[in-house]
Design a protein around this motif. Structure first.
Motif, PDB file in Angstrom:
ATOM      1  N   GLU A   1       0.829  -1.202   0.000  1.00  0.00           N
ATOM      2  CA  GLU A   1       0.000   0.000   0.000  1.00  0.00           C
ATOM      3  C   GLU A   1       0.868   1.259   0.000  1.00  0.00           C
ATOM      4  OE1 GLU A   1      -4.067   0.299   1.947  1.00  0.00           O
ATOM      5  OE2 GLU A   1      -2.780   1.350   3.392  1.00  0.00           O
ATOM      6  N   ILE A   2       1.895   1.265   0.829  1.00  0.00           N
ATOM      7  CA  ILE A   2       2.791   2.416   0.885  1.00  0.00           C
ATOM      8  C   ILE A   2       3.527   2.575  -0.447  1.00  0.00           C
ATOM      9  CG2 ILE A   2       4.903   3.324   1.947  1.00  0.00           C
ATOM     10  CD1 ILE A   2       3.903   1.994   4.595  1.00  0.00           C
ATOM     11  N   GLY A   3       4.009   1.462  -0.981  1.00  0.00           N
ATOM     12  CA  GLY A   3       4.764   1.505  -2.227  1.00  0.00           C
ATOM     13  C   GLY A   3       3.947   1.932  -3.428  1.00  0.00           C
ATOM     14  N   SER A   4       2.696   1.520  -3.465  1.00  0.00           N
ATOM     15  CA  SER A   4       1.855   1.839  -4.622  1.00  0.00           C
ATOM     16  C   SER A   4       1.085   3.143  -4.449  1.00  0.00           C
ATOM     17  CB  SER A   4       0.856   0.710  -4.884  1.00  0.00           C
ATOM     18  OG  SER A   4      -0.123   0.668  -3.858  1.00  0.00           O
ATOM     19  N   GLY A   5       0.927   3.559  -3.203  1.00  0.00           N
ATOM     20  CA  GLY A   5       0.128   4.752  -2.938  1.00  0.00           C
ATOM     21  C   GLY A   5      -1.358   4.510  -3.106  1.00  0.00           C
ATOM     22  N   LYS A   6      -1.728   3.244  -3.247  1.00  0.00           N
ATOM     23  CA  LYS A   6      -3.139   2.883  -3.437  1.00  0.00           C
ATOM     24  C   LYS A   6      -3.600   1.994  -2.283  1.00  0.00           C
ATOM     25  CE  LYS A   6      -2.564   2.820  -8.438  1.00  0.00           C
ATOM     26  NZ  LYS A   6      -2.596   1.988  -9.628  1.00  0.00           N
ATOM     27  N   VAL A   7      -4.885   2.045  -2.007  1.00  0.00           N
ATOM     28  CA  VAL A   7      -5.462   1.192  -0.981  1.00  0.00           C
ATOM     29  C   VAL A   7      -5.347  -0.264  -1.419  1.00  0.00           C
ATOM     30  CG1 VAL A   7      -7.598   0.579   0.209  1.00  0.00           C
ATOM     31  CG2 VAL A   7      -7.046   2.981  -0.201  1.00  0.00           C
ATOM     32  N   VAL A   8      -4.862  -1.109  -0.506  1.00  0.00           N
ATOM     33  CA  VAL A   8      -4.729  -2.538  -0.793  1.00  0.00           C
ATOM     34  C   VAL A   8      -5.890  -3.266  -0.102  1.00  0.00           C
ATOM     35  CG1 VAL A   8      -3.270  -4.574  -0.463  1.00  0.00           C
ATOM     36  CG2 VAL A   8      -2.222  -2.378  -1.030  1.00  0.00           C
ATOM     37  N   PRO A   9      -6.832  -3.810  -0.879  1.00  0.00           N
ATOM     38  CA  PRO A   9      -8.003  -4.460  -0.285  1.00  0.00           C
ATOM     39  C   PRO A   9      -7.667  -5.651   0.626  1.00  0.00           C
ATOM     40  CG  PRO A   9      -8.375  -4.031  -2.613  1.00  0.00           C
ATOM     41  CD  PRO A   9      -6.936  -3.739  -2.336  1.00  0.00           C
ATOM     42  N   GLY A  10      -6.501  -6.230   0.459  1.00  0.00           N
ATOM     43  CA  GLY A  10      -6.113  -7.356   1.305  1.00  0.00           C
ATOM     44  C   GLY A  10      -6.070  -6.995   2.776  1.00  0.00           C
ATOM     45  N   ILE A  11      -5.764  -5.738   3.076  1.00  0.00           N
ATOM     46  CA  ILE A  11      -5.745  -5.300   4.475  1.00  0.00           C
ATOM     47  C   ILE A  11      -7.143  -5.403   5.069  1.00  0.00           C
ATOM     48  CG2 ILE A  11      -5.369  -3.322   6.009  1.00  0.00           C
ATOM     49  CD1 ILE A  11      -3.119  -2.447   4.067  1.00  0.00           C
ATOM     50  N   LYS A  12      -8.138  -4.958   4.305  1.00  0.00           N
ATOM     51  CA  LYS A  12      -9.531  -5.057   4.763  1.00  0.00           C
ATOM     52  C   LYS A  12      -9.962  -6.531   4.855  1.00  0.00           C
ATOM     53  CE  LYS A  12     -14.203  -3.488   3.867  1.00  0.00           C
ATOM     54  NZ  LYS A  12     -15.108  -2.795   2.974  1.00  0.00           N
TER      55      LYS A  12
END
Length: 159
Positions: free
Chosen positions: A58-69
């Motif tokens: 998420e930090i690297g891409s700057g996008k929300v990573v749905p896997g966290i949810k």
């Protein structure tokens, strides 16, 4: 049956990539196992390994990573139990590691914490706590985990 999920399986269950067929199949297996009455458990160490990778993405891409949810939902919805690492598990893991090292069967470098050994210790403690239950570690890393526990590739675990 108790199924202890290794980090690689937990990662597949949390994977949101619809084009990744293995993740989808693993997710179907996971929920079918739950529906058939399997007790699904993972180590807090596996949670740590998967969550740190998801946060890093998420930090690297700057996008929300749905896997966290997805990982948070597994915790909140009760599909998966998270097993803390007890002092007894650490003590047993140290013993297993020392025996393996002396036998020339180490799974990691001497300076590595060796999560596989700690998961193996947690497996052995679960096995002792539930003597009438079948306990299996679900993993893609049979080489290391099968040294100290009953481990199987997730596709091979049938209920």
């Amino acid at each position: 049956m108790i199924i202890l999920l290794d980090s690689n399986i937990l990662g597949l269950v949390c994977n949101d990539n619809d084009s990744f067929d293995e993740a989808k199949q693993c997710q179907d297996w996971f929920y079918a196992s739950f529906a058939r009455g399997a007790r699904l458990i993972t180590s807090d160490l596996c949670n740590y390994e998967v969550l740190r990778g998801l946060i890093s993405s998420e930090i690297g891409s700057g996008k929300v990573v749905p896997g966290i949810k997805a990982l948070a939902s597994l915790k909140a919805d009760g599909f998966l139990e998270f097993l803390p690492v007890s002092t007894a598990a650490f003590d047993l893991a140290a013993n297993l590691w020392a025996r393996a090292s002396n036998d020339g069967r180490t799974t990691k470098d001497d300076k590595n914490i060796d999560v596989d050994i700690i998961i193996s210790a947690q497996y052995q403690i679960l096995k002792a706590e539930f003597p009438g239950q079948q306990v299996t570690v679900s993993t893609t890393n049979l080489k290391h985990l099968s040294l100290f526990c009953d481990a199987a590739y997730w596709r091979d675990i049938r209920l």
